[in-house]
Design an enzyme around this catalytic site. Structure first.
Site, PDB file in Angstrom:
ATOM      1  N   GLU A  34       0.783  -1.236   0.000  1.00 52.30           N
ATOM      2  CA  GLU A  34       0.000   0.000   0.000  1.00 52.30           C
ATOM      3  C   GLU A  34       0.812   1.281   0.000  1.00 52.30           C
ATOM      4  O   GLU A  34       0.305   2.333   0.424  1.00 52.30           O
ATOM      5  CB  GLU A  34      -0.904   0.008   1.240  1.00 52.30           C
ATOM      6  CG  GLU A  34      -0.188   0.153   2.590  1.00 52.30           C
ATOM      7  CD  GLU A  34       0.193  -1.155   3.260  1.00 52.30           C
ATOM      8  OE1 GLU A  34       0.452  -1.164   4.477  1.00 52.30           O
ATOM      9  OE2 GLU A  34       0.216  -2.187   2.551  1.00 52.30           O
ATOM     10  N   GLU A  75      -5.841  -2.496  -0.433  1.00 54.03           N
ATOM     11  CA  GLU A  75      -4.737  -1.535  -0.500  1.00 54.03           C
ATOM     12  C   GLU A  75      -5.228  -0.095  -0.478  1.00 54.03           C
ATOM     13  O   GLU A  75      -4.582   0.779   0.112  1.00 54.03           O
ATOM     14  CB  GLU A  75      -3.886  -1.785  -1.748  1.00 54.03           C
ATOM     15  CG  GLU A  75      -3.344  -3.200  -1.888  1.00 54.03           C
ATOM     16  CD  GLU A  75      -2.646  -3.718  -0.642  1.00 54.03           C
ATOM     17  OE1 GLU A  75      -2.008  -2.920   0.072  1.00 54.03           O
ATOM     18  OE2 GLU A  75      -2.735  -4.929  -0.368  1.00 54.03           O
TER      19      GLU A  75
END
Length: 976
Positions: free
Chosen positions: A367, A401
């Site tokens: 992420e 994410e």
């Protein structure tokens, strides 16, 4: 009207509290097999037990240190549990934590990759501020050479002058740290700049700053360099304060050759040409990031290209030949981002998000703020070769994410002991994001099938751990990225969502994010914010706090089973909680939880409300008045609480009789609970097998979630019975009760409904388990047509067809599939082929397949665990895989490193088919033989060994019962 009840079969409270005697709650035991113990012998045994308890008490009193700190026994046991977890690693004494006497404010980092020698050269300046007077600076480095002559420390106000603070000494420390000792003290709250130059490496283990190799459609070799810093590998790329609480701003400057482009967290600011001996290169400069943790810094230098307009907020990057496969991600990513912006009432704070399919990548995705990196098979969707499962993976991973951009990036856990604060939340929130984007999937119903079952399978082992536990070094931190942080974290967050109510929960999260944005927080910060909102809205009593409830879930391992004993004549329920363990709890386990309990009966029939009807507030036992019950009663509707329920036998029987009147999600819950209880020897297998039979014979619609749960639970029985005389009868049972499903589910994949496509794959996989089945003949025919005429198999059928054909075929079929793996341009089809190649029954082929893991070029690091697991989970390959990993342990550890739990996943995959004392001893002997070189797999070994020990116990305690049941009912199967 309620029929007459036989109270003789209802367990007493004592029986419910302690099932260590293995007494089950149902009474379908074959006659003539009871064991009778005389009263005198019982008396002698009781006296012996008392004397033993006294002796143990004296030993504990005199030998165990006592602390007068007011902590409960439960808290002390948690500390001991944490200590055991820490000591499971040979590196447990290494502490990599940094002192808190200095905090970084800003980094200026310049890095140039040197492709020819797999190295990097770089320089950086770190702006520092002491929190106390100190003459020592300590930061992290790993596999980095710092040029000592280049190290300079100055006051920020004198940065452009020649004045610097004299350096007394510099040295590398244990625990991936570097120490600089100065001749003068740095003064608290003044600002300084540390400048230095360094050399690093471009490694091939997908950690830190690493290099990827791939081939373009013309067959030319190509390179890309990318980063993976989470959790503790930013220190591999540049010297830094590599802990999440040391947030700072980052200015990145990257060198790249002219045929490549670069990406980083922020939009490109400017580019500058410079000449090298290899031709023209460019410096790409990026502006300051917001304050963020080192593990979120990212940069990529590659020939990847992007499809979306440069003016859009979100751009998807991939190899040029894969651009058309980014359409689906490009379509749903803006919708998911918009959903979370609205849900949190907080706009995404950066000016862009680059979403990149990296040619080689260790995790599914990462992420990084503004630069989200993906494994290609987790982002790309090909309409001609990808499956409905692949589409679901793209959607859920993307939502996961994007959710991290708030939970993890904007607000970051202070330390890795609260990893669940970001991973648990992202896992829970991904379901909300996908449900909004793909409402026809009804994906919220799958939470039981995916997260709850995954978490409980791990958490029902004594080797499980608390969600929050102390970690001090990289080896421990990397092992925390497991089912407990992700799946269990999501489960207890979902439980909060339901007992607080959606409005309280959501508004509490919004205030939490606003209060701690660009900063760090821990679980107590979250609990305090939610408590304030809960008191404001009346979701909790004024004397209750979220911390009071949730500490029982975050600070101790496991989950409870509620044993329910009703008094039907008085309309009361007696409920006793006890930790649920597959191998049964030790008598001394005193774990207790706060439990929200929703409740309904056949009379009220309120199956929609999941609001708690009553609570267990850390009590071992409660008695509740409930009013008339009617035919049946239910607790924990839709399994919104993270626990399972064991009913009295009368209620189990009534639930079986009335099963089809209940919602399908309840079918799934009852089957899951009953099968887990039977596996743990706390319920007679007659109950879950009848539940499954009732559903299988009457569910004409073949509901996806309960059918999937039933098939998954029955797979355990199929695996453990595989080599026993009763396996054939078990297959008859399976075919008989799911006859309708097997009859109507075929190889026609023209219907594109989400549930239809998903259930087809599950049913066909089991239908093809019998070599003489129609499913096998059709699979082999489809595969041969593909081989001979190039007629491709429909994507959603490929996993079943490929695996079945290879299992039943020869080396010709295997070689054809392997060649297809080498040449297909679809990352998702590559995954299917890798899984299928491990299906063969030819042991020499399985050995040859495993050899490709160590030849250095056939299988990429990201796919190594997939290949090994495909062999280990094949009954014919388990021992081959076990022998292989024992023989090549050191080589594989060197080749694959300690990241991404690759070797840990391999170890855990061995447990499926190991069920003898000899195999258990061999696994323990292997673990002991590599203790000095066990790396990050110590917890995987604990889990695998406990699972095998459970398999051994199951064979001793449950096999005869299941065998008797199947033989007794065999004649019925033949007429269904």
């Amino acid at each position: 009207m309620v029929g007459k009840i036989d109270y003789s079969s209802v367990p007493t409270t004592g029986e419910l509290e302690n099932n260590s005697n293995q007494k089950k709650y149902t009474v379908n035991h074959p006659p003539g097999k009871n064991v009778v113990v005389s009263r005198p012998l019982c008396t002698l045994m009781a006296i012996g037990a008392i004397l033993l308890a006294v002796l143990v008490g004296l030993v504990v009193f005199f030998l165990v240190p006592r602390h007068c700190n007011g902590h409960s026994n439960q808290a002390a046991s948690l500390v001991q549990k944490d200590a055991r977890l820490l000591e499971s690693s040979p590196e447990h004494q290494i502490n990599e934590r940094l002192p808190r006497n200095i905090r970084p404010l800003h980094y200026t980092i310049q890095i140039k990759p040197e492709f020819h020698n797999l190295a990097t050269s770089g320089s950086e300046s770190i702006t520092l501020q002491p929190t106390e007077d100190t003459d020592t600076i300590i930061f992290h480095v790993n596999k980095i050479e710092i040029h000592k002559h280049s190290v300079v420390v100055k006051q920020l106000e004198n940065f452009n002058s020649s004045d610097s603070i004299p350096i007394n000494s510099q040295e590398y420390l244990e625990g991936e740290r570097y120490r600089i000792v100065l001749d003068e003290k740095l003064i608290k709250d003044k600002t300084y700049v540390l400048s230095l130059e360094f050399h690093g490496e471009l490694n091939s283990q997908l950690q830190g700053f690493y290099i990827s190799h791939y081939t373009n459609p013309s067959g030319d070799d190509r390179l890309a360099v990318s980063t993976q810093f989470s959790p503790t590998d930013a220190r591999r790329a540049f010297p830094c304060f590599d802990e999440p609480s040391f947030k700072a701003r980052f200015k990145i400057r990257l060198a790249r050759p002219s045929n490549m482009s670069s990406l980083s967290n922020m939009p490109l600011e400017k580019t500058e040409l410079f000449q090298t001996q290899n031709g023209p290169w460019y410096w790409d400069e990026y502006p300051d990031t917001p304050a963020m943790s080192t593990y979120l810094v990212s940069f990529i230098i590659s020939e990847l290209v992007q499809l979306q307009s440069p003016d859009s907020l979100i751009k998807i990057w991939a190899r040029r030949e894969y651009l058309t496969q980014t359409d689906y991600a490009g379509k749903i990513a803006p919708d998911i981002l918009s959903y979370f912006e609205n849900y949190f009432r907080t706009e995404f704070p950066l000016k862009k998000i680059d979403i990149v399919a990296v040619p080689e990548f260790g995790f599914s995705a990462m992420e990084n703020w503004g630069l989200i990196t993906f494994r290609e098979s987790s982002l790309l969707f090909d309409n001609f070769s990808s499956t409905i499962d692949d589409k679901r993976t793209v959607a859920t991973v993307l939502a996961h994410e994007i959710a991290h951009q708030w939970f993890g990036n904007l607000v970051t856990p202070k330390w890795w002991n609260d990893l669940w604060l970001k991973e648990g939340f992202a896992t829970f929130l991904q379901y909300l994001g996908v449900d909004d984007t793909e409402p026809d999937w009804h994906i919220l119903e799958e939470f039981l099938l995916t997260e709850i079952q995954q978490a409980m399978a791990f958490d029902s082992l004594e080797s499980s751990r608390p969600i929050s536990f102390e970690v001090y070094n990289s080896a421990q931190i990397k092992q925390a990225f497991d089912e407990i942080s992700y799946a269990k974290g999501a489960c207890i967050i979902r439980m909060m969502y339901f007992f607080l109510g959606e409005d309280t929960f959501r508004n509490g999260l919004i205030k939490y994010l606003q209060k701690f944005k660009y900063d760090n927080a821990d679980r107590n910060d979250l609990f305090n914010t939610l408590t304030e909102e809960a008191h404001k809205r009346g979701s909790l009593l004024s004397n209750e706090t979220v911390k009071q409830i949730m500490d029982t879930w975050t600070e101790q391992a496991g989950f409870p089973v509620l044993n329910v004993s009703p008094d039907y004549s008085r309309n009361i329920l007696k409920i006793v909680q006890k930790r649920f363990l597959t191998n049964n709890p030790s008598p001394g386990d005193r774990s207790l939880w706060w439990l929200p309990i929703s409740f309904t009966t056949s009379l009220s029939h309120d199956l929609e409300s999941t609001k708690p009807t009553f609570w267990m507030r850390g009590d071992k036992e409660i008695v509740e008045e409930i009013g008339p019950i009617g035919e049946w009663y239910l607790l924990n509707l839709n399994q919104t609480g993270y626990y399972i329920v064991n009913y009295d036998e009368h209620n189990w029987r009534q639930l079986i009789d009335n099963l089809m009147e209940l919602p399908p999600i309840i079918w799934a819950q009852l089957i899951s609970d009953a099968m887990d209880l039977a596996k743990a020897n706390q319920l007679d297998y007659d109950i879950p097998l009848r539940l499954i039979a009732k559903m299988g014979l009457n569910d004409k619609s073949i509901m996806f979630v309960p059918t999937s749960v039933a098939f998954r639970k029955l797979k355990f029985l199929g695996d453990i019975l595989y080599d026993t005389p009763v396996y054939g009868i078990f297959e008859e049972f399976h075919k008989a009760i799911f006859k309708h499903a097997y009859d109507i589910v075929d190889f026609n994949d023209n219907i594109d409904h989400y549930f239809t496509q998903r259930i087809r794959q599950i049913v066909l996989e089991f239908a093809c388990s019998n070599s003489e089945s129609r499913c096998v003949h059709q699979s082999r025919s489809l595969f041969r047509n593909w081989m001979s005429s190039g007629k491709t198999v429909l994507p959603n059928l490929r996993s079943v067809v490929y695996c079945t054909a290879i299992k039943e075929g020869s080396d010709v079929d295997w070689n054809f599939a392997y060649e297809r793996y080498l040449h297909t341009t679809s990352p998702t089809e590559k995954n299917i082929l890798l899984d299928s190649l491990g299906c063969t029954r030819l042991k020499w082929l399985l050995s040859r397949y495993l050899d490709k893991l160590i030849d250095g070029y056939s299988i990429s690091i990201q796919d190594a665990d997939r290949v090994f697991e495909s062999v280990a989970r094949n009954k014919e390959g388990t021992q081959i895989a076990f022998d292989f990993i024992r023989k090549h342990w050191d080589q594989m550890l060197s080749q694959y490193g300690d990241g991404f739990n690759i070797l840990g996943k391999m170890i855990q995959s061995l447990a499926v088919h190991l069920n003898t004392e000899f195999q258990l001893e061999e696994l323990e002997r292997f673990r002991d033989s590599i203790k000095a070189n066990i790396s990050t797999t110590s917890r995987a070994f604990e889990s695998a060994i406990e699972q095998v020990r459970g398999n051994v116990k199951w064979m001793k305690k449950n096999y005869a019962q299941v065998e008797d049941w199947l033989i007794t009912h065999q004649e019925r199967f033949q007429y269904l």
